[in-house]
Write a protein that holds these residues in place. Structure first.
Motif, short mmCIF file in Angstrom:
data_model
loop_
_atom_site.label_atom_id
_atom_site.label_comp_id
_atom_site.label_asym_id
_atom_site.label_seq_id
_atom_site.Cartn_x
_atom_site.Cartn_y
_atom_site.Cartn_z
N LYS B 190 -0.52 9.02 3.96
CA LYS B 190 0.24 7.81 4.32
C LYS B 190 1.38 8.18 5.27
O LYS B 190 1.63 7.48 6.25
CB LYS B 190 0.80 7.16 3.05
N GLU B 212 -5.18 7.57 -5.41
CA GLU B 212 -4.30 7.30 -4.27
C GLU B 212 -4.95 6.35 -3.27
O GLU B 212 -4.26 5.68 -2.50
CB GLU B 212 -3.99 8.64 -3.59
N PRO B 214 -6.40 3.34 -3.09
CA PRO B 214 -6.03 1.94 -2.86
C PRO B 214 -4.78 1.77 -2.00
O PRO B 214 -4.65 0.79 -1.28
CB PRO B 214 -5.77 1.40 -4.28
N LEU B 215 -3.88 2.76 -2.04
CA LEU B 215 -2.66 2.67 -1.23
C LEU B 215 -2.94 2.82 0.25
O LEU B 215 -2.14 2.42 1.08
CB LEU B 215 -1.71 3.81 -1.64
N TYR B 217 -5.91 1.86 1.84
CA TYR B 217 -6.78 0.83 2.39
C TYR B 217 -6.06 -0.11 3.37
O TYR B 217 -6.63 -0.50 4.38
CB TYR B 217 -7.46 0.02 1.27
N PRO B 218 -4.79 -0.49 3.08
CA PRO B 218 -4.13 -1.40 4.03
C PRO B 218 -4.05 -0.85 5.46
O PRO B 218 -3.91 -1.61 6.39
CB PRO B 218 -2.72 -1.55 3.44
#
Lengths: 416, 289, 231
Positions: B190, B212, B214-215, B217-218
């Motif tokens: 990230k 981790e 799902p964090l 995907y945006p």
């Protein structure tokens, strides 16, 4: 690197000579040693011309910075796309008439270079030289002075958002101070604190408190410790014991001060035990191993996990569940929330962790700040809703006025 | 107490035992799972595959020993892919636990798999530097100021970057053609997106642990080219790699082999959840009667 | 006074750092760089504080022969062995001979050996406990008690199966236009990319606003719970 002696390829003479050289082919008959008896191979070697120089070289103060940086820009050489002729650009700098020295190299296709300069308010001159196998092409010069700016214009939208949100928070704090009653929705996890501490007192078992595994520079740890301030006051009043293993020694020191002050304000300074708050290890799983062992051996009646947690969240919460403790967790780590929700009795989700201290204290000014925070949330919700509708209309109609409005909303939340 | 009621109050140690068995037996069978790559993994593979030979790929191993089973196959697959495409591989870490992982990558993947590649010309160990996301941020303006020398490897001593052929064209992070971050927490992928990829426009992709994922995907697909989420993501990447490079053989199928026990474990968990619900509804029905 | 000084320091430092974000002037930029350095320096001293506290707590337990004092012996021994192995750079040289220095051609440091042979497996063991706890927590938590819990249960099913090759097998028969959504791996990806994404972003926005509000309370000196509360 000094290059003042190198002929400029952009000069008229060079321009005339280059094609002539290119036309001159050197024909060399040669071949592999084993094939000397056979007919010789013929290889043609073309002399590559030097690249044309970049044009329109300009130097400006790099915007929105603390100075000490200049931005050199140029229009690419006509040979930019020809990899056989142009290999890149050298950026040269001179100060006060000193010889030009190389400060950086830019790849073909690049048309700017950010140069860090030692002094602000001093003029530096630049040249950009294209180079390749055939030689170099040197541009004219341009100069500028570096200065610092008083406001970073790339952060205007952040500033606007800050004014809206912080303004709303301060306004609501002032309203609360003036006696306005604030309604805050119930936070079940915080309502259960009294019951949870009371249960530990009844059972004669300690309360376990873990303020996450991060240091004091993490705002979640700070939130965990502010909640500890309120909860430890309750613990002191109920005459229950507190066990708080810490993953960072700074957290341990701060927690000791916080709990000591709480015991003092609860009128029970004699009941405060410093040894109950101690350092274990910075290492994530070493810490978890200790806390798990502690839970299994001491069987605390109530466990609080309030702070920043990572993979250890479920290990802690499941062990707490297995010993039948009441568990209240809260974190702003979105990946760990599902684990806490699954294994704990109450979970403070994200923002609730930061609101918990205000909620527990019921201090009007603190509650006012939560109202201001809600206003910020309202602005975000309206923006998302309006943005969604505008994007849909834009897609359907393509009206420029809608595009313009949509761009404004996008700009506001872009952090720029 | 009826059977269904007992089932509802099953001692969790039975669940633990079954999970242990369901992981251990398939692990001993060493069978690769028949995995089908998803678009998010395929995108990452295609992006790296499309880089022309000689392109510079920065691989950052930002994890620790605890997530090695999940993260190592990702790092190893990307390193294999990069070197097979004749890319220049720069390996670094922003986690203090990272240096042994780099050594392991060199020992188990690069040295045996690519004996004709040369240290300093084809791959480089930049080692660990403190600074977390601050370090990433500073690399966008000056890479060589932070990395004045490499770390060396085996008998090759550390050298100033001026003497390393691979570093001659590196000034800032923008000089890399691709950033691949393999991480399990913060700072990790990230931060590579936020502080390196986004401000400089350098493509970023990589892999993170399943927890981790799902964090991240945006950020896909605009700020993140592709993502390997957990062991499944690593296995999908390996599937693509083995499909296009069968010569890598079993050494490149670590995640594929580990996916088999993971699948069985998932099915065991699903079965337990089903049983738990059957027991719950049976008890509720009895109470209503 | 005891409360005023920390509140004052918080207000000044907090205000400076906010200003430094918007004003790139050199004196603020250097404050922005220096203040985190101050924290790092204090944190470095805290290592000594932490080590000292660890020794004090456990040596006290050992000397008092407290309940389960034997665990304290293991802790102190582990701490000291790792500390001295690192500080003195103990290692084994060629042929396994023991050396006191780091200057070894083919040697291996005791610290590295302990890291790889003790620390790494211990870490991996603790992390792998997650697999067991995920199973027991899922068993307990995923019960269709309410409509919301049922939605959660169905989503969990799809994700759990969708992350394995079995998901693909089970729904491979679904014809083309429908498989885009109903094929379990695609459905799993859809849940992750849309409902999950929306939830994650909303939670993150709430967190960001919560952080702003909490920080402002600290900077303005309204939040005093960590200083014992009260005025």
């Amino acid at each position: 690197m000094k290059i003042s002696g190198i002929p400029r390829a952009g000069s008229r003479a060079a321009r005339l000579v280059a094609p002539l050289i290119a036309l001159t082919c050197i024909v060399l008959p040669f071949g592999p040693a084993s094939a000397q008896e056979t007919s010789p191979e013929v290889v043609t070697e073309v002399v590559v011309p030097p690249p044309a120089p970049p044009t329109s070289v300009a130097a400006i103060d790099a915007p929105n910075d603390a100075g000490h940086a200049l931005l050199v820009t140029w229009q690419a050489s006509p040979d930019d796309a020809n990899a056989d002729v142009l290999a890149g650009y050298r950026v040269l700098r001179s100060q006060g008439g000193s010889p030009f020295e190389e400060v950086g190299v830019a790849a073909p296709g690049q048309d700017s270079f950010r140069d860090r300069v030692p002094e602000n308010a001093v003029r530096y001159d630049y040249k950009v030289v294209s180079f390749g196998p055939g030689g170099v092409g040197e541009s004219g010069t341009a100069g500028a002075e570096a200065r610092f700016q008083w406001f970073d214009k790339t952060r205007v939208s952040s500033f606007v958002i800050m004014l809206i949100v912080c303004g709303a928070i301060v306004f609501n704090i002032l309203r609360a101070q003036a006696g306005q009653k604030m309604y805050i929705r119930k936070i079940a996890g915080m309502d259960a604190v009294t019951e949870a501490v009371g249960r530990a007192t009844e059972m004669g078992q300690p309360v376990l408190y873990v303020a996450g595994i991060q240091d004091m520079d993490n705002v979640q740890t700070v939130a965990g410790l502010t909640i500890l301030g309120s909860i430890s006051k309750l613990i002191a009043e109920y005459e229950t014991s507190l066990v708080m293993p810490c993953s960072r020694s700074l957290v341990m020191s701060t927690a000791r001060e916080t709990v000591k002050e709480s015991y003092l304000s609860a009128g029970r300074p004699d009941a405060y035990r410093e040894d109950g708050i101690y350092y274990v290890t910075d290492e994530q799983f070493g810490f978890v191993a200790h806390v798990d062992g502690l839970m299994v051996r001491k069987k605390p009646a109530t466990c609080f996990y309030l702070g920043a947690f990572f993979a250890e969240s479920l290990i802690l919460a499941e062990t707490g569940n297995s010993i039948g403790a009441i568990q209240v967790a809260g974190t702003a780590m979105p990946t760990q929330l599902p684990f806490f929700v699954a294994a704990c009795d109450y979970t403070l989700i994200g923002e609730e962790l930061f609101a918990a201290s205000a909620y527990l204290s019921q201090d009007e000014k603190m509650l006012g700040s939560l109202k201001g925070q809600d206003f910020g949330k309202g602005v975000a919700m309206v923006s998302i809703f309006v943005g969604g509708i505008l994007t849909t209309i834009e897609g359907l109609t393509g009206w420029p006025v809608i595009t313009m409005l949509n761009d404004k909303i996008h700009w506001l939340w872009s952090g720029g | 107490m009826g059977f269904l009621e007992k089932l509802g109050r099953l001692d969790r140690r039975w669940i633990f035992l079954l999970i242990a068995v369901s992981v251990t037996i398939p692990l001993m069978l060493q069978r690769p799972a028949p995995v089908k790559p998803s678009p998010i993994v395929r995108n990452l593979y295609t992006a790296i595959d499309a880089l022309p030979p000689g392109s510079k790929l920065l691989l950052s191993l930002d994890y620790g020993p605890s997530t090695v089973p999940e993260n190592d196959p990702m790092a190893h697959a990307i390193a294999r892919h990069a070197l097979s495409k004749d890319l220049k591989l720069y390996v670094m870490t922003i986690w203090a636990t990272g240096p042994p992982l780099i050594s392991n990558l060199f020992e188990t993947v690069i040295i045996p798999g690519f004996p004709n590649k040369t240290y300093g010309e084809d791959y480089l160990n930049l080692g660990y530097k403190v600074g977390n996301q601050g370090l990433i941020q500073s690399l966008t303006s000056d890479f060589r100021n932070q990395y004045t020398q490499d770390v060396g490897w085996g008998d090759i001593a550390a050298r100033p970057v001026g003497q390393i052929p691979m570093m001659s064209t590196i000034r800032t992070i923008k000089d890399f053609d691709f950033i691949a971050g393999i991480g399990s927490g913060q700072p990790g992928l990230k931060e590579w997106v936020q502080f390196a990829g986004d401000p400089t426009g350098t493509p970023v992709g990589g892999g993170v642990t399943a927890v981790e994922a799902p964090l991240l995907y945006p950020y896909y697909p605009t700020q993140l080219v592709g993502l390997l989420g957990g062991l499944a993501g690593a296995a999908e990447y390996e599937a693509l790699l083995v499909e296009n490079h069968p010569e890598f053989g079993e050494a490149a199928q670590v995640a594929l082999i580990r996916m088999f026990p993971q699948t069985v474990a998932h099915l065991v968990i699903v079965s337990f959840v089903l049983l738990g619900n059957i027991s719950y509804f049976a008890q509720r029905g009895r109470r209503r009667k | 006074m005891k409360r005023t000084i920390p509140i004052l320091i918080t207000a000044v430092v907090g205000g400076l750092l906010i200003a430094a974000y918007f004003v790139p002037a050199p004196f603020l930029a250097s404050a922005d760089r220096l203040i985190p350095d101050f924290f790092n320096i204090i944190a470095a001293f805290a290592f000594v504080l932490g080590g000292g506290n660890l020794l004090r707590v456990h040596l006290t337990k050992i000397s008092r022969r407290d309940h389960e004092w034997i665990y304290s012996v293991v802790t102190v021994a582990g701490f000291l062995v790792m500390l001295f192995a690192g500080l003195l750079k103990l290692g084994t040289g060629e042929g396994g001979a023991f050396h006191w220095t780091y200057d070894l051609a083919d040697g291996r440091l005791l610290y590295d050996a302990l890291y790889q042979s003790v620390f790494t497996p211990c870490q991996a063991t603790m992390f792998s406990l997650l697999a067991f706890f995920v199973a027991s927590a899922s068993y307990r938590a995923f019960r269709a008690k309410t409509p919301e819990a049922t939605v959660l249960l169905i989503a969990a099913f799809v994700i759990l199966i969708g992350r394995t090759f079995v998901g693909g097998w089970l729904t491979a028969w679904i014809p083309e236009p429908f498989s885009e959504y109903l094929h379990i791996p695609n459905l799993s990806a859809w849940i992750m990319s849309f409902p999950n994404l929306a939830g994650q972003r909303t939670i993150q926005m709430g967190i960001a606003l919560g952080i702003i509000s909490n920080s402002l309370r600290l900077i303005l000196g309204i939040e005093r719970s960590h200083l014992g509360g009260g005025d």
